[in-house]
Design a protein around this motif. Structure first.
Motif, PDB file in Angstrom:
ATOM      1  N   SER A 389       0.856  -1.184   0.000  1.00 44.42           N
ATOM      2  CA  SER A 389       0.000   0.000   0.000  1.00 44.42           C
ATOM      3  C   SER A 389       0.892   1.234   0.000  1.00 44.42           C
ATOM      4  N   THR A 390       0.563   2.232  -0.816  1.00 46.22           N
ATOM      5  CA  THR A 390       1.398   3.426  -0.900  1.00 46.22           C
ATOM      6  C   THR A 390       0.565   4.697  -0.814  1.00 46.22           C
ATOM      7  N   SER A 391       1.222   5.772  -0.386  1.00 43.91           N
ATOM      8  CA  SER A 391       0.663   7.117  -0.488  1.00 43.91           C
ATOM      9  C   SER A 391       1.827   8.026  -0.846  1.00 43.91           C
ATOM     10  N   GLU A 392       1.584   9.331  -0.853  1.00 41.58           N
ATOM     11  CA  GLU A 392       2.618  10.276  -1.273  1.00 41.58           C
ATOM     12  C   GLU A 392       3.842  10.222  -0.370  1.00 41.58           C
ATOM     13  N   ILE A 393       3.635   9.962   0.938  1.00 38.33           N
ATOM     14  CA  ILE A 393       4.776  10.023   1.854  1.00 38.33           C
ATOM     15  C   ILE A 393       4.976   8.719   2.640  1.00 38.33           C
TER      16      ILE A 393
END
Length: 426
Positions: A389-393
């Motif tokens: 799972s990824t996000s911007e930071i």
């Protein structure tokens, strides 16, 4: 003169001697001319003891009626704490008064054991502050629209303190705990972990959501939304250290992303071993299937974390997601009994022995290849990644629980978090 909110955790309130030290520390701030509001937790272990008594008597099923009574019971722990702290302050010669959440009142919704704060009436508190008193308010609890006592879930005293600080536009909210700030990761897993002098709200929010136990996530959300200056510091430093020194200690959670902070690609490694993975096998690959699976889970007030839907084969797909380990058995029962027959899924599989490891840093916005570096490090350690799972930071991976400490140590070293922090130019 400034309005300051102090929050003290259960360990800080764990004995009459520790409560006396808290009172001396608060009195120091009050004598310096500050208006003081204090939000203490229940004494260490007390909430567990109370809920343990309830568990001995409770039926197997988790009903709304049972949840209401659990809140009635659990809320008494904080009521004892505020009364004891007010007495200790009076013994120090400092005027004080204690209030429960329903006396302020702190108004919440009716989601028993997981209530959310809707509003705080600060009129009564401000009158006492104007009269020169220290006001001690129970954390963790409030009152709903029907007049029932509610609690905010584990760590809810952090949220209460930040919400009070926001409502009263406090100059700062100081969270006193048994650690002296926010670290690059848990020092019990990586002894070389460093304390951060400052961290951005965005990073702290991700760290809290990903398993860092320093602050409850809702308290960080509140602080970020209402721009409440927040500081995490230790309650075990001597109470009589100079006020100026104490006010600058610990970790400042800030809105400012200064140049020094931006130099670090990754600021910390978070992990959460309290997760479980559930896979619904062989579900029809058609519009609305995700809602048919996750809708009933959400209606049961169960939080869902990482979600993955596999590529379809012959009109069928597999759907995986993670939940808190405490919700695992209830989610499996719900899916097998209610969801699986309706959507005609092949089977429901579960694995309660997984964990989530995450890298977090605002510097990831401007650096490429950070996630691939993470994957390479885990591969070199022979650790299989089950979900991503990824996000911007941040980038999170779900792995087998037995590899958690190895993964954290390897990533901490790979992203140079063992190294001393750079000193900003004068």
């Amino acid at each position: 003169m400034a309005l300051i909110v102090h929050k003290y955790g259960g360990t800080s309130m764990g004995s009459t001697e520790r409560i006396r030290n808290v009172a001396k520390r608060v009195a120091k701030w009050a004598r310096a001319g500050h208006q003081m509001v204090v939000v203490p937790s229940a004494m260490s272990g007390e909430t567990n003891r109370l809920l343990g008594l309830a568990k001995e008597l409770s039926p197997a099923s988790h009903t709304p009626q049972l949840a209401r009574e659990l809140d009635m019971i659990a809320a008494t722990g904080e009521q004892v704490s505020v009364g004891l702290l007010a007495i200790a302050l009076q013994a120090e010669g400092v005027g004080s008064v204690s209030y429960t959440g329903w006396q302020v009142p702190v108004r919440t919704d009716s989601a028993y054991t997981k209530a959310r704060i809707e509003s705080i009436d600060d009129v009564r508190v401000r009158a006492d502050l104007a009269a020169g008193k220290v006001v001690v308010i129970t954390g963790f609890q409030g009152i709903d629209g029907e007049g029932h006592i509610t609690t905010l879930g584990r760590g809810g005293s952090d949220t209460s303190a930040v919400a009070v600080a926001a409502a009263m536009k406090a100059a700062e909210c100081l969270i006193y705990t048994d650690v002296d700030g926010v670290y690059t990761t848990d020092p019990r897993v990586v002894p070389e972990a460093r304390r951060l002098s400052a961290i951005s709200f965005e990073e702290m929010l991700e760290m809290a959501s990903l398993g860092s136990k320093v602050l409850q996530i809702r308290s960080v959300e509140f602080a970020g939304k209402y721009r409440v200056p927040l500081r995490v510091l230790s309650s075990f430093t001597p109470w009589d250290i100079p006020l100026d020194e104490e006010a600058k200690s610990g970790t400042l959670i800030t809105f400012e992303e200064d140049e020094n902070m931006e130099q670090a690609v990754v600021s910390g490694i978070a992990f959460n071993r309290d997760e479980a993975k559930i896979t619904v096998m062989g579900v029809p690959d058609k519009p609305g299937i995700a809602f048919q699976i996750l809708g009933p889970v959400a209606e049961a007030n169960i939080d869902i974390d990482v979600i993955i839907q596999n590529v379809s084969h012959d009109g069928k797909t597999d759907f995986s997601f993670t939940v808190h380990r405490n919700d695992y058995a209830r989610t499996m029962e719900l899916l097998k009994g209610t969801v699986q027959p309706v959507i005609n899924a092949a089977q429901v599989l579960g694995d309660p022995k997984i964990c989530k490891v995450s890298i977090v840093g605002i510097g990831m916005r401007s650096h490429v290849g950070v996630a691939s570096r993470m994957f390479r490090v885990l591969s070199e350690e022979g650790i299989n990644i089950q979900m991503i799972s990824t996000s911007e930071i941040k980038t999170s991976v779900v792995i087998d629980e037995k590899y958690m400490e190895l993964a954290v140590r390897a990533l901490h070293k790979a992203f140079d978090l063992d190294a001393p922090a750079a000193v900003p130019a004068a």
